[in-house]
Design a protein around this motif. Structure first.
Motif, PDB file in Angstrom:
ATOM      1  N   ILE A  34     -30.828  23.302 -19.764  1.00 42.90           N
ATOM      2  CA  ILE A  34     -30.007  24.145 -19.095  1.00 42.90           C
ATOM      3  C   ILE A  34     -29.819  25.712 -19.959  1.00 42.90           C
ATOM      4  CG2 ILE A  34     -28.486  22.533 -18.058  1.00 42.90           C
ATOM      5  CD1 ILE A  34     -26.826  22.528 -20.600  1.00 42.90           C
ATOM      6  N   LEU A  35     -29.506  26.661 -19.213  1.00 47.86           N
ATOM      7  CA  LEU A  35     -29.475  28.120 -19.816  1.00 47.86           C
ATOM      8  C   LEU A  35     -28.074  28.683 -19.786  1.00 47.86           C
ATOM      9  CD1 LEU A  35     -31.378  30.298 -20.680  1.00 47.86           C
ATOM     10  CD2 LEU A  35     -31.422  31.077 -18.413  1.00 47.86           C
ATOM     11  N   LEU A  36     -27.582  29.171 -20.951  1.00 39.48           N
ATOM     12  CA  LEU A  36     -26.169  29.735 -20.624  1.00 39.48           C
ATOM     13  C   LEU A  36     -26.377  31.339 -20.321  1.00 39.48           C
ATOM     14  CD1 LEU A  36     -23.229  29.259 -21.320  1.00 39.48           C
ATOM     15  CD2 LEU A  36     -23.740  30.265 -23.794  1.00 39.48           C
ATOM     16  N   VAL A  37     -25.764  31.534 -19.053  1.00 37.67           N
ATOM     17  CA  VAL A  37     -25.668  32.848 -18.588  1.00 37.67           C
ATOM     18  C   VAL A  37     -24.318  33.369 -18.305  1.00 37.67           C
ATOM     19  CG1 VAL A  37     -27.930  32.238 -17.324  1.00 37.67           C
ATOM     20  CG2 VAL A  37     -25.701  32.063 -16.265  1.00 37.67           C
ATOM     21  N   ARG A  38     -24.235  34.815 -18.285  1.00 39.30           N
ATOM     22  CA  ARG A  38     -23.209  35.419 -17.772  1.00 39.30           C
ATOM     23  C   ARG A  38     -23.163  35.858 -16.356  1.00 39.30           C
ATOM     24  NH1 ARG A  38     -21.666  38.105 -22.226  1.00 39.30           N
ATOM     25  NH2 ARG A  38     -20.685  36.255 -22.919  1.00 39.30           N
ATOM     26  N   TYR A  39     -22.094  35.391 -15.598  1.00 37.39           N
ATOM     27  CA  TYR A  39     -22.207  35.865 -14.064  1.00 37.39           C
ATOM     28  C   TYR A  39     -20.859  35.999 -13.718  1.00 37.39           C
ATOM     29  CZ  TYR A  39     -23.049  35.066  -8.855  1.00 37.39           C
ATOM     30  OH  TYR A  39     -23.012  35.292  -7.781  1.00 37.39           O
ATOM     31  N   LYS A  40     -20.717  37.478 -13.086  1.00 37.44           N
ATOM     32  CA  LYS A  40     -19.567  37.663 -12.699  1.00 37.44           C
ATOM     33  C   LYS A  40     -18.395  37.843 -13.856  1.00 37.44           C
ATOM     34  CE  LYS A  40     -20.275  37.253  -7.808  1.00 37.44           C
ATOM     35  NZ  LYS A  40     -19.696  36.557  -6.484  1.00 37.44           N
ATOM     36  N   ASN A  41     -19.046  38.237 -15.226  1.00 39.87           N
ATOM     37  CA  ASN A  41     -17.959  38.133 -16.207  1.00 39.87           C
ATOM     38  C   ASN A  41     -17.547  36.961 -16.595  1.00 39.87           C
ATOM     39  OD1 ASN A  41     -17.738  41.158 -16.043  1.00 39.87           O
ATOM     40  ND2 ASN A  41     -16.364  40.884 -14.488  1.00 39.87           N
ATOM     41  N   ALA A  42     -18.122  35.784 -16.343  1.00 38.98           N
ATOM     42  CA  ALA A  42     -17.785  34.558 -16.825  1.00 38.98           C
ATOM     43  C   ALA A  42     -19.219  33.914 -17.429  1.00 38.98           C
ATOM     44  CB  ALA A  42     -17.130  33.623 -15.784  1.00 38.98           C
ATOM     45  N   ASP A  43     -19.010  32.811 -18.353  1.00 39.05           N
ATOM     46  CA  ASP A  43     -20.173  32.057 -18.818  1.00 39.05           C
ATOM     47  C   ASP A  43     -20.476  30.909 -17.977  1.00 39.05           C
ATOM     48  OD1 ASP A  43     -20.625  34.128 -20.625  1.00 39.05           O
ATOM     49  OD2 ASP A  43     -19.837  32.997 -22.259  1.00 39.05           O
ATOM     50  N   TYR A  44     -21.586  30.560 -17.789  1.00 38.91           N
ATOM     51  CA  TYR A  44     -22.145  29.459 -17.060  1.00 38.91           C
ATOM     52  C   TYR A  44     -23.338  28.717 -17.529  1.00 38.91           C
ATOM     53  CZ  TYR A  44     -18.818  30.974 -12.995  1.00 38.91           C
ATOM     54  OH  TYR A  44     -17.666  31.499 -12.418  1.00 38.91           O
ATOM     55  N   TYR A  45     -23.739  27.504 -17.240  1.00 41.73           N
ATOM     56  CA  TYR A  45     -24.960  26.968 -17.452  1.00 41.73           C
ATOM     57  C   TYR A  45     -25.844  27.048 -16.389  1.00 41.73           C
ATOM     58  CZ  TYR A  45     -23.715  25.030 -22.126  1.00 41.73           C
ATOM     59  OH  TYR A  45     -23.218  24.974 -23.743  1.00 41.73           O
ATOM     60  N   GLU A  46     -26.874  27.766 -16.374  1.00 40.37           N
ATOM     61  CA  GLU A  46     -27.687  27.606 -15.307  1.00 40.37           C
ATOM     62  C   GLU A  46     -28.549  26.401 -15.139  1.00 40.37           C
ATOM     63  OE1 GLU A  46     -29.735  31.498 -13.604  1.00 40.37           O
ATOM     64  OE2 GLU A  46     -31.385  30.545 -14.876  1.00 40.37           O
ATOM     65  N   LYS A  47     -28.724  25.779 -14.278  1.00 44.83           N
ATOM     66  CA  LYS A  47     -29.647  24.520 -14.350  1.00 44.83           C
ATOM     67  C   LYS A  47     -31.177  24.728 -14.614  1.00 44.83           C
ATOM     68  CE  LYS A  47     -26.486  22.397 -11.022  1.00 44.83           C
ATOM     69  NZ  LYS A  47     -26.268  21.714  -9.501  1.00 44.83           N
ATOM     70  N   SER A  48     -31.709  23.760 -14.835  1.00 39.61           N
ATOM     71  CA  SER A  48     -33.259  23.877 -15.116  1.00 39.61           C
ATOM     72  C   SER A  48     -33.757  24.485 -14.126  1.00 39.61           C
ATOM     73  CB  SER A  48     -33.760  22.600 -15.719  1.00 39.61           C
ATOM     74  OG  SER A  48     -33.965  21.767 -14.671  1.00 39.61           O
ATOM     75  N   LEU A  49     -35.246  25.136 -14.181  1.00 36.65           N
ATOM     76  CA  LEU A  49     -35.751  25.719 -13.124  1.00 36.65           C
ATOM     77  C   LEU A  49     -36.359  24.548 -11.923  1.00 36.65           C
ATOM     78  CD1 LEU A  49     -37.773  28.605 -15.235  1.00 36.65           C
ATOM     79  CD2 LEU A  49     -35.680  28.606 -14.009  1.00 36.65           C
ATOM     80  N   GLU A  50     -36.568  23.425 -12.632  1.00 41.80           N
ATOM     81  CA  GLU A  50     -37.069  22.269 -11.817  1.00 41.80           C
ATOM     82  C   GLU A  50     -35.961  21.842 -10.948  1.00 41.80           C
ATOM     83  OE1 GLU A  50     -37.536  22.741 -15.036  1.00 41.80           O
ATOM     84  OE2 GLU A  50     -39.488  22.964 -15.281  1.00 41.80           O
ATOM     85  N   ALA A  51     -34.711  21.495 -11.649  1.00 49.03           N
ATOM     86  CA  ALA A  51     -33.485  21.429 -10.822  1.00 49.03           C
ATOM     87  C   ALA A  51     -33.208  22.341  -9.723  1.00 49.03           C
ATOM     88  CB  ALA A  51     -32.433  21.141 -11.546  1.00 49.03           C
ATOM     89  N   ILE A  52     -33.513  23.843  -9.928  1.00 57.78           N
ATOM     90  CA  ILE A  52     -33.110  24.673  -9.109  1.00 57.78           C
ATOM     91  C   ILE A  52     -33.899  24.678  -7.852  1.00 57.78           C
ATOM     92  CG2 ILE A  52     -32.922  27.206  -8.725  1.00 57.78           C
ATOM     93  CD1 ILE A  52     -31.905  27.502 -11.266  1.00 57.78           C
TER      94      ILE A  52
END
Length: 307
Positions: A34-52
Protein backbone atom coordinates in the motif's frame (compact mmCIF):
# COMPACT_ATOMS: atom_id res chain seq x y z
CA UNK A 1 -34.25 4.92 -21.40
CA UNK A 2 -33.39 3.93 -17.84
CA UNK A 3 -30.70 1.47 -18.92
CA UNK A 4 -28.95 4.16 -20.95
CA UNK A 5 -29.00 6.54 -17.97
CA UNK A 6 -27.49 3.81 -15.77
CA UNK A 7 -24.78 3.19 -18.35
CA UNK A 8 -23.88 6.87 -18.68
CA UNK A 9 -23.85 7.21 -14.88
CA UNK A 10 -21.34 4.34 -14.68
CA UNK A 11 -19.13 6.09 -17.24
CA UNK A 12 -19.24 9.31 -15.18
CA UNK A 13 -18.37 7.69 -11.87
CA UNK A 14 -15.12 8.65 -10.14
CA UNK A 15 -13.64 5.23 -9.43
CA UNK A 16 -10.49 6.43 -7.69
CA UNK A 17 -12.35 6.21 -4.37
CA UNK A 18 -12.46 2.42 -4.94
CA UNK A 19 -8.67 2.34 -5.00
CA UNK A 20 -8.04 4.02 -1.65
CA UNK A 21 -8.94 3.34 1.98
CA UNK A 22 -8.92 5.44 5.11
CA UNK A 23 -5.68 4.90 7.06
CA UNK A 24 -7.71 4.00 10.17
CA UNK A 25 -10.10 1.67 8.35
CA UNK A 26 -10.31 -2.00 9.27
CA UNK A 27 -10.26 -2.70 5.52
CA UNK A 28 -6.62 -1.67 5.24
CA UNK A 29 -4.55 -4.68 4.24
CA UNK A 30 -0.99 -4.06 5.41
CA UNK A 31 0.15 -7.25 3.69
CA UNK A 32 -0.25 -5.42 0.38
CA UNK A 33 2.20 -2.92 -1.03
CA UNK A 34 0.00 0.00 0.00
CA UNK A 35 1.00 3.58 -0.63
CA UNK A 36 0.23 6.62 1.51
CA UNK A 37 -1.21 9.38 -0.68
CA UNK A 38 -2.85 12.75 -0.18
CA UNK A 39 -6.16 13.06 -2.01
CA UNK A 40 -8.43 16.09 -1.68
CA UNK A 41 -6.52 17.37 1.36
CA UNK A 42 -6.76 14.09 3.25
CA UNK A 43 -4.42 11.12 3.64
CA UNK A 44 -5.35 7.66 2.37
CA UNK A 45 -3.69 4.36 1.66
CA UNK A 46 -3.73 3.61 -2.05
CA UNK A 47 -4.12 -0.10 -2.70
CA UNK A 48 -1.40 -2.07 -4.45
CA UNK A 49 -1.21 -1.76 -8.23
CA UNK A 50 -2.11 -5.45 -8.52
CA UNK A 51 -5.25 -4.96 -6.38
CA UNK A 52 -6.22 -1.85 -8.36
CA UNK A 53 -5.88 -3.79 -11.61
CA UNK A 54 -8.28 -6.48 -10.33
CA UNK A 55 -10.80 -3.84 -9.24
CA UNK A 56 -10.56 -2.21 -12.65
CA UNK A 57 -11.39 -5.52 -14.33
CA UNK A 58 -14.54 -5.87 -12.20
CA UNK A 59 -15.55 -2.28 -12.99
CA UNK A 60 -15.10 -2.81 -16.73
CA UNK A 61 -17.07 -6.06 -16.65
CA UNK A 62 -19.94 -4.19 -14.99
CA UNK A 63 -19.71 -1.29 -17.46
CA UNK A 64 -19.68 -3.73 -20.39
CA UNK A 65 -22.82 -5.40 -19.01
CA UNK A 66 -24.53 -2.00 -18.70
CA UNK A 67 -23.39 -1.19 -22.23
CA UNK A 68 -25.10 -4.30 -23.62
CA UNK A 69 -28.32 -3.52 -21.73
CA UNK A 70 -28.28 0.08 -22.97
CA UNK A 71 -27.66 -1.02 -26.54
CA UNK A 72 -30.47 -3.59 -26.38
CA UNK A 73 -32.88 -1.00 -24.97
CA UNK A 74 -31.84 1.47 -27.66
CA UNK A 75 -32.69 -0.86 -30.54
CA UNK A 76 -35.87 -2.18 -28.94
CA UNK A 77 -37.12 1.41 -28.66
CA UNK A 78 -35.98 2.05 -32.20
CA UNK A 79 -37.89 -0.99 -33.47
CA UNK A 80 -41.05 -0.07 -31.56
CA UNK A 81 -40.61 3.67 -32.14
CA UNK A 82 -41.95 4.33 -28.65
CA UNK A 83 -41.68 7.77 -27.16
CA UNK A 84 -41.90 11.24 -28.65
CA UNK A 85 -38.91 13.08 -30.07
CA UNK A 86 -36.69 9.99 -30.06
CA UNK A 87 -34.23 11.72 -32.37
CA UNK A 88 -33.92 14.60 -29.92
CA UNK A 89 -33.27 12.18 -27.06
CA UNK A 90 -30.49 10.56 -29.09
CA UNK A 91 -28.94 13.96 -29.77
CA UNK A 92 -29.05 14.88 -26.06
CA UNK A 93 -27.40 11.60 -25.07
CA UNK A 94 -24.67 12.16 -27.66
CA UNK A 95 -23.95 15.60 -26.20
CA UNK A 96 -23.93 14.19 -22.66
CA UNK A 97 -21.43 11.52 -23.67
CA UNK A 98 -19.19 14.11 -25.30
CA UNK A 99 -19.04 15.95 -21.96
CA UNK A 100 -18.23 12.63 -20.28
CA UNK A 101 -15.44 11.99 -22.76
CA UNK A 102 -13.87 15.38 -22.04
CA UNK A 103 -13.90 14.57 -18.32
CA UNK A 104 -12.41 11.12 -18.90
CA UNK A 105 -9.71 12.63 -21.08
CA UNK A 106 -8.69 14.86 -18.16
CA UNK A 107 -8.59 11.75 -15.99
CA UNK A 108 -5.93 10.18 -18.26
CA UNK A 109 -3.32 12.50 -16.80
CA UNK A 110 -3.38 11.52 -13.14
CA UNK A 111 -0.53 13.89 -12.30
CA UNK A 112 -2.62 16.89 -13.41
CA UNK A 113 -4.91 18.55 -10.85
CA UNK A 114 -7.78 18.52 -13.39
CA UNK A 115 -7.87 14.72 -13.15
CA UNK A 116 -10.27 13.22 -10.63
CA UNK A 117 -7.51 10.64 -9.99
CA UNK A 118 -5.02 13.32 -8.97
CA UNK A 119 -3.23 12.55 -5.74
CA UNK A 120 0.29 12.98 -4.42
CA UNK A 121 2.51 10.45 -2.73
CA UNK A 122 2.91 11.73 0.80
CA UNK A 123 6.70 11.38 0.95
CA UNK A 124 6.93 13.94 -1.86
CA UNK A 125 5.75 16.69 0.48
CA UNK A 126 8.67 16.34 2.86
CA UNK A 127 11.65 15.82 0.58
CA UNK A 128 13.97 18.80 0.32
CA UNK A 129 11.83 20.98 2.58
CA UNK A 130 13.52 20.36 5.95
CA UNK A 131 15.78 23.02 7.41
CA UNK A 132 19.51 22.27 7.51
CA UNK A 133 20.95 21.75 10.96
CA UNK A 134 22.83 24.82 12.17
CA UNK A 135 26.49 24.32 13.14
CA UNK A 136 28.41 26.62 15.46
CA UNK A 137 32.07 25.77 14.83
CA UNK A 138 33.14 27.90 17.79
CA UNK A 139 31.70 25.28 20.12
CA UNK A 140 34.23 22.67 18.95
CA UNK A 141 37.98 22.32 19.73
CA UNK A 142 40.36 24.27 17.50
CA UNK A 143 42.83 21.48 16.88
CA UNK A 144 41.25 20.97 13.48
CA UNK A 145 40.16 17.38 14.03
CA UNK A 146 36.48 18.04 14.61
CA UNK A 147 36.37 20.89 12.12
CA UNK A 148 37.33 18.54 9.26
CA UNK A 149 34.63 16.07 10.28
CA UNK A 150 32.01 18.80 10.49
CA UNK A 151 32.94 20.31 7.13
CA UNK A 152 32.73 16.85 5.53
CA UNK A 153 29.32 16.31 7.13
CA UNK A 154 28.10 19.75 5.87
CA UNK A 155 29.18 18.93 2.31
CA UNK A 156 27.50 15.52 2.40
CA UNK A 157 24.28 16.97 3.78
CA UNK A 158 24.25 19.67 1.08
CA UNK A 159 24.77 17.05 -1.63
CA UNK A 160 21.97 14.96 -0.15
CA UNK A 161 19.67 17.98 -0.02
CA UNK A 162 20.41 18.82 -3.66
CA UNK A 163 19.70 15.22 -4.61
CA UNK A 164 16.39 15.32 -2.73
CA UNK A 165 15.44 18.57 -4.45
CA UNK A 166 16.10 16.97 -7.82
CA UNK A 167 13.88 13.92 -7.28
CA UNK A 168 10.22 14.22 -6.30
CA UNK A 169 9.90 10.95 -4.44
CA UNK A 170 11.82 8.13 -2.84
CA UNK A 171 9.93 5.81 -5.22
CA UNK A 172 11.98 5.11 -8.33
CA UNK A 173 10.89 6.47 -11.70
CA UNK A 174 9.90 3.00 -12.90
CA UNK A 175 7.31 2.75 -10.12
CA UNK A 176 5.85 6.16 -10.97
CA UNK A 177 5.59 5.14 -14.63
CA UNK A 178 3.85 1.87 -13.78
CA UNK A 179 1.48 3.63 -11.36
CA UNK A 180 0.60 6.19 -14.02
CA UNK A 181 -0.17 3.43 -16.54
CA UNK A 182 -2.30 1.44 -14.10
CA UNK A 183 -4.39 4.36 -12.81
CA UNK A 184 -4.89 5.96 -16.22
CA UNK A 185 -5.92 2.65 -17.81
CA UNK A 186 -9.52 2.73 -16.52
CA UNK A 187 -10.45 6.26 -17.70
CA UNK A 188 -8.73 5.48 -21.00
CA UNK A 189 -10.85 2.33 -21.43
CA UNK A 190 -14.05 4.16 -20.41
CA UNK A 191 -13.25 6.90 -22.92
CA UNK A 192 -13.15 4.34 -25.74
CA UNK A 193 -16.38 2.69 -24.54
CA UNK A 194 -18.04 6.13 -24.56
CA UNK A 195 -16.79 6.74 -28.09
CA UNK A 196 -18.21 3.40 -29.24
CA UNK A 197 -21.64 4.14 -27.74
CA UNK A 198 -21.71 7.55 -29.41
CA UNK A 199 -21.22 5.74 -32.71
CA UNK A 200 -24.13 3.43 -31.81
CA UNK A 201 -26.36 6.43 -31.05
CA UNK A 202 -25.36 8.11 -34.30
CA UNK A 203 -26.17 4.90 -36.19
CA UNK A 204 -29.62 4.74 -34.59
CA UNK A 205 -30.17 8.40 -35.45
CA UNK A 206 -29.19 7.78 -39.09
CA UNK A 207 -31.71 4.92 -39.30
CA UNK A 208 -34.50 7.26 -38.16
CA UNK A 209 -33.43 9.98 -40.59
CA UNK A 210 -33.33 7.51 -43.49
CA UNK A 211 -36.84 6.31 -42.65
CA UNK A 212 -38.10 9.88 -42.41
CA UNK A 213 -36.59 10.70 -45.78
CA UNK A 214 -38.23 7.65 -47.35
CA UNK A 215 -41.54 8.46 -45.67
CA UNK A 216 -41.73 12.15 -44.64
CA UNK A 217 -44.75 11.58 -42.42
CA UNK A 218 -42.90 8.81 -40.59
CA UNK A 219 -45.74 6.38 -41.36
CA UNK A 220 -48.24 8.64 -39.57
CA UNK A 221 -51.49 10.16 -40.77
CA UNK A 222 -51.15 13.88 -41.38
CA UNK A 223 -53.68 15.88 -39.36
CA UNK A 224 -54.84 18.84 -41.46
CA UNK A 225 -57.30 20.41 -39.03
CA UNK A 226 -56.51 22.66 -36.07
CA UNK A 227 -54.43 20.97 -33.41
CA UNK A 228 -57.25 21.54 -30.90
CA UNK A 229 -59.75 19.75 -33.13
CA UNK A 230 -58.04 16.35 -33.05
CA UNK A 231 -58.55 15.97 -29.32
CA UNK A 232 -62.24 16.88 -29.45
CA UNK A 233 -63.06 14.69 -32.48
CA UNK A 234 -61.23 11.59 -31.29
CA UNK A 235 -62.46 12.20 -27.75
CA UNK A 236 -66.01 12.28 -29.12
CA UNK A 237 -65.42 9.03 -31.03
CA UNK A 238 -64.34 7.43 -27.74
CA UNK A 239 -67.24 8.92 -25.79
CA UNK A 240 -69.77 7.61 -28.34
CA UNK A 241 -68.27 4.11 -28.30
CA UNK A 242 -66.42 4.07 -31.64
CA UNK A 243 -62.97 3.82 -30.01
CA UNK A 244 -61.95 1.77 -27.00
CA UNK A 245 -59.42 4.03 -25.25
CA UNK A 246 -56.80 2.83 -22.74
CA UNK A 247 -58.16 2.54 -19.20
CA UNK A 248 -56.90 2.94 -15.66
CA UNK A 249 -57.37 0.21 -13.07
CA UNK A 250 -60.62 1.85 -11.95
CA UNK A 251 -61.86 1.66 -15.58
CA UNK A 252 -61.64 5.43 -16.09
CA UNK A 253 -60.08 6.57 -19.35
CA UNK A 254 -56.32 7.04 -19.15
CA UNK A 255 -56.12 10.30 -21.08
CA UNK A 256 -52.34 10.52 -20.82
CA UNK A 257 -51.88 7.12 -22.46
CA UNK A 258 -54.68 7.99 -24.93
CA UNK A 259 -52.87 11.15 -26.04
CA UNK A 260 -49.63 9.22 -26.55
CA UNK A 261 -51.40 6.69 -28.80
CA UNK A 262 -52.86 9.50 -30.88
CA UNK A 263 -49.41 11.07 -31.28
CA UNK A 264 -48.09 7.75 -32.54
CA UNK A 265 -50.78 7.53 -35.22
CA UNK A 266 -51.15 11.16 -36.28
CA UNK A 267 -48.60 13.71 -37.41
CA UNK A 268 -49.85 16.70 -35.43
CA UNK A 269 -48.02 19.46 -33.55
CA UNK A 270 -49.74 19.41 -30.20
CA UNK A 271 -48.36 18.65 -26.75
CA UNK A 272 -49.51 15.76 -24.60
CA UNK A 273 -51.00 17.98 -21.89
CA UNK A 274 -53.00 20.05 -24.38
CA UNK A 275 -54.20 16.95 -26.22
CA UNK A 276 -55.23 15.29 -22.96
CA UNK A 277 -57.48 18.24 -22.06
CA UNK A 278 -59.26 18.26 -25.42
CA UNK A 279 -59.81 14.50 -25.23
CA UNK A 280 -61.62 14.62 -21.89
CA UNK A 281 -65.38 15.42 -22.13
CA UNK A 282 -65.26 16.68 -18.53
CA UNK A 283 -62.63 19.29 -19.34
CA UNK A 284 -63.67 22.85 -20.23
CA UNK A 285 -61.43 22.78 -23.31
CA UNK A 286 -63.45 19.85 -24.70
CA UNK A 287 -66.68 21.70 -23.92
CA UNK A 288 -65.45 24.85 -25.69
CA UNK A 289 -64.82 22.87 -28.86
CA UNK A 290 -68.11 21.03 -28.50
CA UNK A 291 -70.00 24.33 -28.49
CA UNK A 292 -68.15 25.46 -31.60
CA UNK A 293 -68.86 22.22 -33.50
CA UNK A 294 -72.52 22.05 -32.44
CA UNK A 295 -72.95 25.61 -33.66
CA UNK A 296 -72.13 24.20 -37.09
CA UNK A 297 -74.65 21.37 -36.58
CA UNK A 298 -72.00 18.75 -35.79
CA UNK A 299 -73.54 15.64 -34.30
CA UNK A 300 -72.15 12.15 -33.78
CA UNK A 301 -74.69 9.56 -32.60
CA UNK A 302 -73.68 6.79 -30.23
CA UNK A 303 -72.64 3.67 -32.04
CA UNK A 304 -75.64 1.78 -30.65
CA UNK A 305 -77.97 4.21 -32.41
CA UNK A 306 -76.55 3.34 -35.82
CA UNK A 307 -75.90 -0.35 -35.30
Amino acid sequence: MKSIRSFVKALNTNYYSDFIVDPYSDLTDFSEQILLVRYKNADYYEKSLEAIHLIQREILLNVQSLYQKALTDLYIRLANKTGENFTSLLALNIQALKVTMDMLKNDFYIDDSKSRYYSTIVDTDYIGKGESRKIDIDNYPIDGHFIKIIKKWVVEEQELKEEMDEYESFYHIGYHTKRFKVLSYLPYALWHISLKFIEDLKHAKSIILEENEANPSGGKLKWSGKKTHIGFIIGTLAAEGYIDPPKLKNEDVNYTAFSKLIKQVFDVEVGYDTLRKYLNPDDEKFQENKATFEKENFHLPHKKMVS
